[in-house]
Design a protein around this motif. Structure first.
Motif, PDB file in Angstrom:
ATOM      1  N   LEU A  37     -47.017  -5.381 -12.393  1.00 41.33           N
ATOM      2  CA  LEU A  37     -45.755  -6.121 -12.363  1.00 41.33           C
ATOM      3  C   LEU A  37     -44.597  -5.132 -12.388  1.00 41.33           C
ATOM      4  O   LEU A  37     -44.356  -4.481 -13.399  1.00 41.33           O
ATOM      5  N   ARG A  38     -43.906  -5.014 -11.230  1.00 41.95           N
ATOM      6  CA  ARG A  38     -42.755  -4.106 -11.180  1.00 41.95           C
ATOM      7  C   ARG A  38     -41.475  -4.839 -10.765  1.00 41.95           C
ATOM      8  O   ARG A  38     -40.388  -4.320 -10.917  1.00 41.95           O
ATOM      9  N   GLY A  39     -41.660  -6.031 -10.206  1.00 49.46           N
ATOM     10  CA  GLY A  39     -40.462  -6.764  -9.771  1.00 49.46           C
ATOM     11  C   GLY A  39     -40.826  -8.174  -9.323  1.00 49.46           C
ATOM     12  O   GLY A  39     -42.004  -8.539  -9.302  1.00 49.46           O
ATOM     13  N   PRO A  40     -39.807  -8.960  -8.924  1.00 50.26           N
ATOM     14  CA  PRO A  40     -40.018 -10.362  -8.546  1.00 50.26           C
ATOM     15  C   PRO A  40     -41.031 -10.543  -7.410  1.00 50.26           C
ATOM     16  O   PRO A  40     -41.686 -11.580  -7.338  1.00 50.26           O
ATOM     17  N   ALA A  41     -41.171  -9.530  -6.548  1.00 48.65           N
ATOM     18  CA  ALA A  41     -42.119  -9.649  -5.430  1.00 48.65           C
ATOM     19  C   ALA A  41     -43.561  -9.803  -5.926  1.00 48.65           C
ATOM     20  O   ALA A  41     -44.419 -10.305  -5.196  1.00 48.65           O
ATOM     21  N   ASP A  42     -43.813  -9.396  -7.166  1.00 47.56           N
ATOM     22  CA  ASP A  42     -45.185  -9.473  -7.704  1.00 47.56           C
ATOM     23  C   ASP A  42     -45.471 -10.823  -8.380  1.00 47.56           C
ATOM     24  O   ASP A  42     -46.637 -11.137  -8.661  1.00 47.56           O
ATOM     25  N   HIS A  43     -44.424 -11.609  -8.672  1.00 46.07           N
ATOM     26  CA  HIS A  43     -44.601 -12.816  -9.487  1.00 46.07           C
ATOM     27  C   HIS A  43     -45.630 -13.789  -8.916  1.00 46.07           C
ATOM     28  O   HIS A  43     -46.568 -14.193  -9.610  1.00 46.07           O
ATOM     29  N   GLY A  44     -45.434 -14.170  -7.636  1.00 41.12           N
ATOM     30  CA  GLY A  44     -46.272 -15.197  -7.013  1.00 41.12           C
ATOM     31  C   GLY A  44     -47.749 -14.824  -7.057  1.00 41.12           C
ATOM     32  O   GLY A  44     -48.601 -15.637  -7.439  1.00 41.12           O
ATOM     33  N   ARG A  45     -48.031 -13.583  -6.702  1.00 39.50           N
ATOM     34  CA  ARG A  45     -49.420 -13.107  -6.658  1.00 39.50           C
ATOM     35  C   ARG A  45     -50.061 -13.173  -8.060  1.00 39.50           C
ATOM     36  O   ARG A  45     -51.181 -13.650  -8.223  1.00 39.50           O
ATOM     37  N   ILE A  46     -49.317 -12.716  -9.059  1.00 34.84           N
ATOM     38  CA  ILE A  46     -49.870 -12.686 -10.427  1.00 34.84           C
ATOM     39  C   ILE A  46     -50.094 -14.113 -10.940  1.00 34.84           C
ATOM     40  O   ILE A  46     -51.151 -14.428 -11.495  1.00 34.84           O
ATOM     41  N   LEU A  47     -49.123 -14.976 -10.711  1.00 37.21           N
ATOM     42  CA  LEU A  47     -49.242 -16.363 -11.203  1.00 37.21           C
ATOM     43  C   LEU A  47     -50.443 -17.060 -10.561  1.00 37.21           C
ATOM     44  O   LEU A  47     -51.162 -17.816 -11.220  1.00 37.21           O
ATOM     45  N   HIS A  70     -37.515  -6.608 -16.550  1.00 37.77           N
ATOM     46  CA  HIS A  70     -38.270  -7.187 -15.424  1.00 37.77           C
ATOM     47  C   HIS A  70     -39.461  -8.021 -15.925  1.00 37.77           C
ATOM     48  O   HIS A  70     -39.910  -8.934 -15.242  1.00 37.77           O
ATOM     49  N   VAL A  71     -39.919  -7.706 -17.158  1.00 37.71           N
ATOM     50  CA  VAL A  71     -41.028  -8.486 -17.738  1.00 37.71           C
ATOM     51  C   VAL A  71     -40.494  -9.817 -18.286  1.00 37.71           C
ATOM     52  O   VAL A  71     -41.129 -10.870 -18.141  1.00 37.71           O
ATOM     53  N   LEU A  72     -39.287  -9.763 -18.870  1.00 41.50           N
ATOM     54  CA  LEU A  72     -38.664 -10.998 -19.387  1.00 41.50           C
ATOM     55  C   LEU A  72     -38.506 -12.014 -18.261  1.00 41.50           C
ATOM     56  O   LEU A  72     -38.768 -13.212 -18.428  1.00 41.50           O
ATOM     57  N   ARG A  73     -38.086 -11.495 -17.103  1.00 38.40           N
ATOM     58  CA  ARG A  73     -37.877 -12.354 -15.930  1.00 38.40           C
ATOM     59  C   ARG A  73     -39.194 -13.032 -15.535  1.00 38.40           C
ATOM     60  O   ARG A  73     -39.226 -14.220 -15.219  1.00 38.40           O
ATOM     61  N   PHE A  74     -40.267 -12.258 -15.583  1.00 37.56           N
ATOM     62  CA  PHE A  74     -41.584 -12.809 -15.239  1.00 37.56           C
ATOM     63  C   PHE A  74     -42.020 -13.846 -16.284  1.00 37.56           C
ATOM     64  O   PHE A  74     -42.580 -14.897 -15.944  1.00 37.56           O
ATOM     65  N   MET A  75     -41.768 -13.547 -17.558  1.00 39.45           N
ATOM     66  CA  MET A  75     -42.193 -14.459 -18.634  1.00 39.45           C
ATOM     67  C   MET A  75     -41.512 -15.833 -18.472  1.00 39.45           C
ATOM     68  O   MET A  75     -42.122 -16.870 -18.717  1.00 39.45           O
ATOM     69  N   LYS A  76     -40.241 -15.808 -18.029  1.00 44.10           N
ATOM     70  CA  LYS A  76     -39.511 -17.069 -17.809  1.00 44.10           C
ATOM     71  C   LYS A  76     -40.217 -17.897 -16.732  1.00 44.10           C
ATOM     72  O   LYS A  76     -40.389 -19.109 -16.874  1.00 44.10           O
ATOM     73  N   GLU A  77     -40.609 -17.206 -15.671  1.00 42.43           N
ATOM     74  CA  GLU A  77     -41.280 -17.904 -14.566  1.00 42.43           C
ATOM     75  C   GLU A  77     -42.681 -18.365 -14.972  1.00 42.43           C
ATOM     76  O   GLU A  77     -43.120 -19.452 -14.615  1.00 42.43           O
ATOM     77  N   MET A  78     -43.359 -17.533 -15.766  1.00 40.25           N
ATOM     78  CA  MET A  78     -44.720 -17.881 -16.210  1.00 40.25           C
ATOM     79  C   MET A  78     -44.690 -19.118 -17.127  1.00 40.25           C
ATOM     80  O   MET A  78     -45.579 -19.961 -17.086  1.00 40.25           O
ATOM     81  N   GLU A  79     -43.633 -19.194 -17.942  1.00 43.74           N
ATOM     82  CA  GLU A  79     -43.487 -20.356 -18.840  1.00 43.74           C
ATOM     83  C   GLU A  79     -43.471 -21.653 -18.021  1.00 43.74           C
ATOM     84  O   GLU A  79     -44.235 -22.592 -18.286  1.00 43.74           O
TER      85      GLU A  79
END
Ligand code: FMN
Length: 248
Positions: A37-47, A70-79
């Motif tokens: 996880l380095r940025g928003p481009a990784d979010h969809g794949r990880i989720l 950048h991790v906080l941003r992902f955590m918001k989306e993961m929630e």
């Protein structure tokens, strides 16, 4: 059982997080999926990978006593994602920091606990590791140790014809034992958490560090950062350079 390991370090290579995640994987059974996880481009794949996971292990550095942005941003989306999909993977966390005390990761752990409680996910606990940079260097030193063993064996064959060099093996063993000793706290707590991840139970929050006295750590850290400054921008990073005085 499926576990997703997310390396959240922004570094592309040789991050301390990748080292600790590698060690963690040795102690966990079942299917293992590695993500970065380095940025928003990784979010969809990880989720997408988290959808059918039983556990998610975050490996991340401590930034300014907290979670990197950048991790906080992902955590918001993961929630939102976990609520929408009604999924409840157990969340674990391996945090490491540059200073020596692993307990400095406590505020970061609390962020993960709060994130889990808000997202309706079970918090499985975590390990906070102090002296992460230095522990990461020990794996490089181990490779150097192996290279020296090979070199000494070759020299022994050339000079005496003997394939087995006792001195080379003793020196290798001593260095390897020292490096192992530095890592003992990390290995113990990651081993312990690994067994909890495999069972899906809570490991609690544990803190450890590189096993050397603090005054030795400070000495090595000072030498390390002076060398790093020389390579990355000159000694003292321009402290001695003539400054322009700003006129108001
Ligand atoms: C922007 C930034 C902030 C940091 N803040 C802290 C900190 O508050 N406390 C600390 O002990 N280390 C801090 N560090 C050091 C990192 O936590 C440490 O280098 C860590 O080992 C990096 O892990 P990684 O290799 O997995 O990225 C910081 C590093 C950076 C780049």
């Amino acid at each position: 059982m499926k576990t997703v390991y997310i390396n959240c370090s922004p570094k592309k290579k040789f991050s301390a997080s990748s080292y600790f995640l590698f060690l963690q994987k040795l102690f966990v059974r079942g299917k293992k999926v590695s993500e970065t996880l380095r940025g928003p481009a990784d979010h969809g794949r990880i989720l997408e990978n988290i959808k059918d996971a039983d556990a998610v292990v975050f490996g991340l550095p401590l930034y300014v006593d907290s979670v990197p942005s950048h991790v906080l941003r992902f955590m918001k989306e993961m929630e939102c994602f976990c609520k929408e999909e009604n999924i409840h993977p157990c969340v674990y966390c391996i945090a490491n920091n540059g200073f020596i005390e692993g307990s400095q990761n406590e505020p970061l752990m609390q962020c993960f606990e709060n994130f889990c409680s808000r997202s309706g996910l079970p918090f499985g606990g975590g390990v906070g590791i102090g002296g992460g940079v230095m522990l990461n260097v020990t794996r490089i030193l181990f490779i150097v140790d192996i290279a020296l063993l090979v070199l000494n064996t070759v020299l022994s064959i050339v000079n005496t014809g003997a394939f087995f060099s006792k001195e080379a093996w003793i020196s290798f063993g001593e260095n390897a034992a020292l490096l192992l000793y530095f890592n003992l706290g990390v290995l113990y707590y990651l081993g312990r958490m690994g067994s909890h991840i495999s069972k899906g139970s809570c490991a609690g929050k544990k803190y450890t560090r590189i096993l050397i006295p603090s005054f030795v750590f400070i000495l090595f850290a000072d030498v390390f950062f002076i060398i790093a400054s020389v390579f990355e921008g000159g000694i003292f990073r321009g402290w001695l350079a003539k400054k322009e005085i700003e006129k108001v």
